[in-house]
Design a protein around this motif. Sequence first.
Motif, PDB file in Angstrom:
ATOM      1  N   THR A  66       0.990  -1.126  -0.074  1.00 57.71           N
ATOM      2  CA  THR A  66      -0.129  -0.032  -0.028  1.00 57.71           C
ATOM      3  C   THR A  66       0.999   1.176  -0.041  1.00 57.71           C
ATOM      4  O   THR A  66       0.622   2.379  -0.628  1.00 57.71           O
ATOM      5  CB  THR A  66      -1.071   0.121   1.177  1.00 57.71           C
ATOM      6  OG1 THR A  66      -1.661  -1.310   1.258  1.00 57.71           O
ATOM      7  CG2 THR A  66      -1.706   1.204   1.376  1.00 57.71           C
ATOM      8  N   PRO A 335      -7.192  -8.424  -2.161  1.00 58.40           N
ATOM      9  CA  PRO A 335      -7.205  -7.424  -3.111  1.00 58.40           C
ATOM     10  C   PRO A 335      -6.913  -5.969  -2.620  1.00 58.40           C
ATOM     11  O   PRO A 335      -6.394  -5.006  -3.096  1.00 58.40           O
ATOM     12  CB  PRO A 335      -8.554  -7.670  -3.904  1.00 58.40           C
ATOM     13  CG  PRO A 335      -8.929  -8.805  -3.565  1.00 58.40           C
ATOM     14  CD  PRO A 335      -8.379  -9.098  -2.096  1.00 58.40           C
ATOM     15  N   ASN A 336      -7.746  -5.647  -1.283  1.00 67.30           N
ATOM     16  CA  ASN A 336      -7.600  -4.437  -0.671  1.00 67.30           C
ATOM     17  C   ASN A 336      -7.447  -4.525   0.864  1.00 67.30           C
ATOM     18  O   ASN A 336      -8.317  -4.630   1.600  1.00 67.30           O
ATOM     19  CB  ASN A 336      -8.935  -3.448  -1.016  1.00 67.30           C
ATOM     20  CG  ASN A 336      -8.762  -2.123  -0.561  1.00 67.30           C
ATOM     21  OD1 ASN A 336      -7.831  -1.714  -0.025  1.00 67.30           O
ATOM     22  ND2 ASN A 336      -9.468  -1.155  -1.043  1.00 67.30           N
ATOM     23  N   ASN A 338      -6.876  -2.340   2.924  1.00 67.41           N
ATOM     24  CA  ASN A 338      -7.689  -1.220   3.640  1.00 67.41           C
ATOM     25  C   ASN A 338      -8.762  -2.029   4.252  1.00 67.41           C
ATOM     26  O   ASN A 338      -9.477  -1.537   5.102  1.00 67.41           O
ATOM     27  CB  ASN A 338      -8.111  -0.157   2.800  1.00 67.41           C
ATOM     28  CG  ASN A 338      -6.691   0.718   2.175  1.00 67.41           C
ATOM     29  OD1 ASN A 338      -6.087   0.500   2.921  1.00 67.41           O
ATOM     30  ND2 ASN A 338      -7.140   1.376   1.123  1.00 67.41           N
ATOM     31  N   GLN A 350      -1.806  -1.097   7.675  1.00 64.47           N
ATOM     32  CA  GLN A 350      -1.875   0.427   7.730  1.00 64.47           C
ATOM     33  C   GLN A 350      -2.924   1.268   8.075  1.00 64.47           C
ATOM     34  O   GLN A 350      -2.799   2.196   9.025  1.00 64.47           O
ATOM     35  CB  GLN A 350      -1.214   0.840   6.508  1.00 64.47           C
ATOM     36  CG  GLN A 350      -1.278   2.474   6.376  1.00 64.47           C
ATOM     37  CD  GLN A 350      -0.454   3.094   4.948  1.00 64.47           C
ATOM     38  OE1 GLN A 350       0.577   2.933   4.904  1.00 64.47           O
ATOM     39  NE2 GLN A 350      -1.568   3.434   4.157  1.00 64.47           N
ATOM     40  N   ARG A 351      -4.129   0.899   7.304  1.00 59.71           N
ATOM     41  CA  ARG A 351      -5.340   1.372   7.719  1.00 59.71           C
ATOM     42  C   ARG A 351      -5.619   1.587   9.295  1.00 59.71           C
ATOM     43  O   ARG A 351      -6.299   2.479   9.790  1.00 59.71           O
ATOM     44  CB  ARG A 351      -6.450   0.602   7.007  1.00 59.71           C
ATOM     45  CG  ARG A 351      -7.462   1.666   7.186  1.00 59.71           C
ATOM     46  CD  ARG A 351      -8.598   1.649   5.683  1.00 59.71           C
ATOM     47  NE  ARG A 351      -9.741   2.401   5.805  1.00 59.71           N
ATOM     48  CZ  ARG A 351      -9.747   3.512   4.627  1.00 59.71           C
ATOM     49  NH1 ARG A 351      -8.629   3.727   4.104  1.00 59.71           N
ATOM     50  NH2 ARG A 351     -10.892   4.065   4.882  1.00 59.71           N
ATOM     51  N   ARG A 354      -3.206   3.945  11.178  1.00 57.51           N
ATOM     52  CA  ARG A 354      -3.428   5.194  11.150  1.00 57.51           C
ATOM     53  C   ARG A 354      -4.755   5.876  11.691  1.00 57.51           C
ATOM     54  O   ARG A 354      -4.948   6.389  12.538  1.00 57.51           O
ATOM     55  CB  ARG A 354      -3.864   5.581   9.534  1.00 57.51           C
ATOM     56  CG  ARG A 354      -4.001   7.112   9.364  1.00 57.51           C
ATOM     57  CD  ARG A 354      -4.025   7.470   8.004  1.00 57.51           C
ATOM     58  NE  ARG A 354      -5.444   6.971   7.579  1.00 57.51           N
ATOM     59  CZ  ARG A 354      -6.110   7.181   6.424  1.00 57.51           C
ATOM     60  NH1 ARG A 354      -5.269   7.817   5.360  1.00 57.51           N
ATOM     61  NH2 ARG A 354      -7.145   6.762   5.893  1.00 57.51           N
TER      62      ARG A 354
HETATM   63  C1  LIG Z   1      -5.719   2.133   0.762  1.00 49.13           C
HETATM   64  O1  LIG Z   1      -5.595   3.487   1.488  1.00 49.13           O
HETATM   65  C2  LIG Z   1      -4.732   4.100   1.058  1.00 49.13           C
HETATM   66  C3  LIG Z   1      -4.548   5.467   1.780  1.00 49.13           C
HETATM   67  O2  LIG Z   1      -5.871   6.076   2.028  1.00 49.13           O
HETATM   68  C4  LIG Z   1      -4.741   4.708  -0.518  1.00 49.13           C
HETATM   69  O3  LIG Z   1      -3.644   5.247  -0.595  1.00 49.13           O
HETATM   70  C5  LIG Z   1      -4.772   3.347  -1.233  1.00 49.13           C
HETATM   71  O4  LIG Z   1      -4.843   3.687  -2.445  1.00 49.13           O
HETATM   72  C6  LIG Z   1      -5.973   2.214  -0.739  1.00 49.13           C
HETATM   73  N1  LIG Z   1      -5.715   1.236  -1.233  1.00 49.13           N
HETATM   74  C7  LIG Z   1      -6.736   0.389  -2.032  1.00 49.13           C
HETATM   75  C8  LIG Z   1      -6.484  -0.623  -2.731  1.00 49.13           C
HETATM   76  O5  LIG Z   1      -7.671   1.091  -2.102  1.00 49.13           O
END
Ligand SMILES: *[C@@H]1O[C@H](CO)[C@@H](O)[C@H](O)[C@H]1NC(C)=O
Length: 373
Positions: A66, A335-336, A338, A350-351, A354
Motif C-alpha cells: 500500500t 485485493p484491498n 484497507n 496500515q489503515r 492510521r
Molecule cells: C488504501 O488506502 C490508502 C490510503 O488512504 C490509499 O492510498 C490506497 O490507494 C488504498 N488502497 C486501495 C487498494 O484502495
Amino acid sequence: MKSLKIIAFLLFIAAGTASAQNRNNAKCPFQFLYHFGDAISDTGNSVRVQPSGPLLPPTRDPYGVTFPGSPTGRWSDGRVDIDYVAEAVGLPNIVPYLSTNASRSIDGVIFSVAGSTALNTSFFESRGIAIPPYNTPLDTQLTWFRSYLQSNCTNQTECAKRQPSNSAVLFEFSELNDIGYALVQGKSIQEVTNYVPLLVDAQIKAAREAIGLGATRVVYTTAAPLGCYPYILTALTTNDTSAYDGLGCLTAVNNVAVKFNNNLTASFLALKAEFPTVNILSADYYATVRGLITLKTPLSSGRRNPALRTCCGVGGSYNYDSSRLCGSPNVTACPNPNNSIYWDGLHFTQRVYRNVIGIQIIPALLLLKCRLI
Ligand SMILES: *[C@@H]1O[C@H](CO)[C@@H](O)[C@H](O)[C@H]1NC(C)=O
Ligand SMILES: *[C@@H]1O[C@H](CO)[C@@H](O)[C@H](O)[C@H]1NC(C)=O
Ligand SMILES: *[C@@H]1O[C@H](CO)[C@@H](O)[C@H](O)[C@H]1NC(C)=O
Ligand SMILES: *[C@@H]1O[C@H](CO)[C@@H](O)[C@H](O)[C@H]1NC(C)=O
Ligand SMILES: *[C@@H]1O[C@H](CO)[C@@H](O)[C@H](O)[C@H]1NC(C)=O
Ligand SMILES: *[C@@H]1O[C@H](CO)[C@@H](O)[C@H](O)[C@H]1NC(C)=O
Ligand SMILES: *[C@@H]1O[C@H](CO)[C@@H](O)[C@H](O)[C@H]1NC(C)=O
Ligand SMILES: *[C@@H]1O[C@H](CO)[C@@H](O)[C@H](O)[C@H]1NC(C)=O
C-alpha cells in the motif's frame, strides 16, 4: 477522565484538520521522540538485526504494497503507527536505531523491534519457550538508548535537541509478545497470568530509568486484545464454543490482556504520584481495537468471525499458517488491505495503524502542550 477523553478527541479533530493543511502542523515543547516497543512501531530495526533480520518476511513483497509500493522493513502493508504520530507532532524524521547515522539531522530514534519481549530472553529459555533470534528485549533497547545518548554529536543544536528532557518517550509493548510466544507453545493461561506483574515491572523500571535520565514526558499504551489475533486464534483453536466471545475472540486470552492493562495503568499512576512533575499519559489500544472489530463484525458471525481473517496469508479458518507466512512463495495479499484489520496474522494493516491506533496516541502527545499551527 471523561473530560480528558473529550479534549483528546477535539484535539484529534483539530490535528486532522491541521494535517490536511500543513505537514508540520504542531509546535510542541519537545523536539525529539524516543520509542521503545515491538512491531507496532518498528520502522526498520528487526530487518537489520544480524544475522536473521535480512531474511525476515518484511524484506519481501507484498510487505509495503500500500505504501510505498515495496518493502521497507515495517511489518505492515504500509506505514505503522509511529509514522502517523511523528508526523502529527511535527517530528517526521524518525529513524530506526540500527540505521542511525551521526551526520544526519533527525527528529527521533526508534528502539522498537518487531517480535520483541518486555522480559529478557533468558526468562523464556529457562522455561523452554523458543524466542526468535531477532528478539531485542526492553533491557537491550535501554542499552541502545544509553549508548545513543553517550554517542558524540558534533553539532551543538543537534546535541541539545536529543536530550531526554527535550523529548517525549513512548513505551508501546502492545502486542504482548511475551504472552503470545508462551501461549502458542502450549503454556497454560494460568502460567502466563503469572508473567503479568513481571511484564508490568519491566516497563515501569524502564520508564523510571528514562525519567532518571531527564525525561519529563512519558506516554504508554495498553495491550491490544491478544485473544483476537489470527495467529493466537489458529494456535489455540478449540471446538468448545464457550471459549469464544461474541466477536469470535478467545475470552481467556483477552482476560490476560485486561489483567495486564489494569496492572499497567495502576502502576503508571503510582509512578506518576512518585514523580508529580513528570507528565505520564496513556492511549488505550484494547478498547479501540475491540471497537473496530465490533464495527466490522457481521451479524451472527459466530466464532469464526471473518473480520478476524488475515489479509496476507493462506490456509486455515483465519487465512493464517505459521509455516507459510506472508512474504513466502505463493502467499498472496487480499485485493484491498484497507478492508482488513489484520495484515499478516501477527500485525495490523496500515489503515488500522492510521485510523485506530495512531489516533489514540496523537491526542496524548498533543496534550503535552503542543500548539497547532
Ligand atoms: C488504501 O488506502 C490508502 C490510503 O488512504 C490509499 O492510498 C490506497 O490507494 C488504498 N488502497 C486501495 C487498494 O484502495
Ligand atoms: C550518513 O549521512 C551522510 C549525510 O547524509 C551521508 O553522506 C553518509 O553516506 C551516511 N553514512 C552512512 C554510513 O549511511
Ligand atoms: C534482564 O537482565 C539484566 C541483566 O542482564 C537485568 O539487569 C535486568 O533486570 C533483566 N530485566 C528483566 C526485565 O528481567
Ligand atoms: C566521544 O569523544 C570523546 C573525545 O573526543 C572520545 O574520548 C570518546 O571515545 C567518544 N565517544 C564515542 C562513543 O565515540
Ligand atoms: C547544526 O544542525 C542544524 C540542524 O539541526 C543545522 O541547521 C546547522 O546548520 C548545523 N550546524 C552545523 C555547524 O553543522
Ligand atoms: C473439532 O472437532 C472435529 C470434528 O469432530 C475434529 O476433527 C477436530 O480435531 C476437533 N478440533 C479440535 C481443536 O479439537
Ligand atoms: C500488579 O499485580 C501484582 C501481582 O498481582 C500486584 O502485586 C500489584 O500490586 C499490582 N499492581 C498494581 C499497581 O495494581
Ligand atoms: C508456487 O506456485 C507455482 C504455480 O502453481 C508452483 O509451480 C510452485 O511450485 C509453487 N511454489 C511453492 C514454493 O509452493
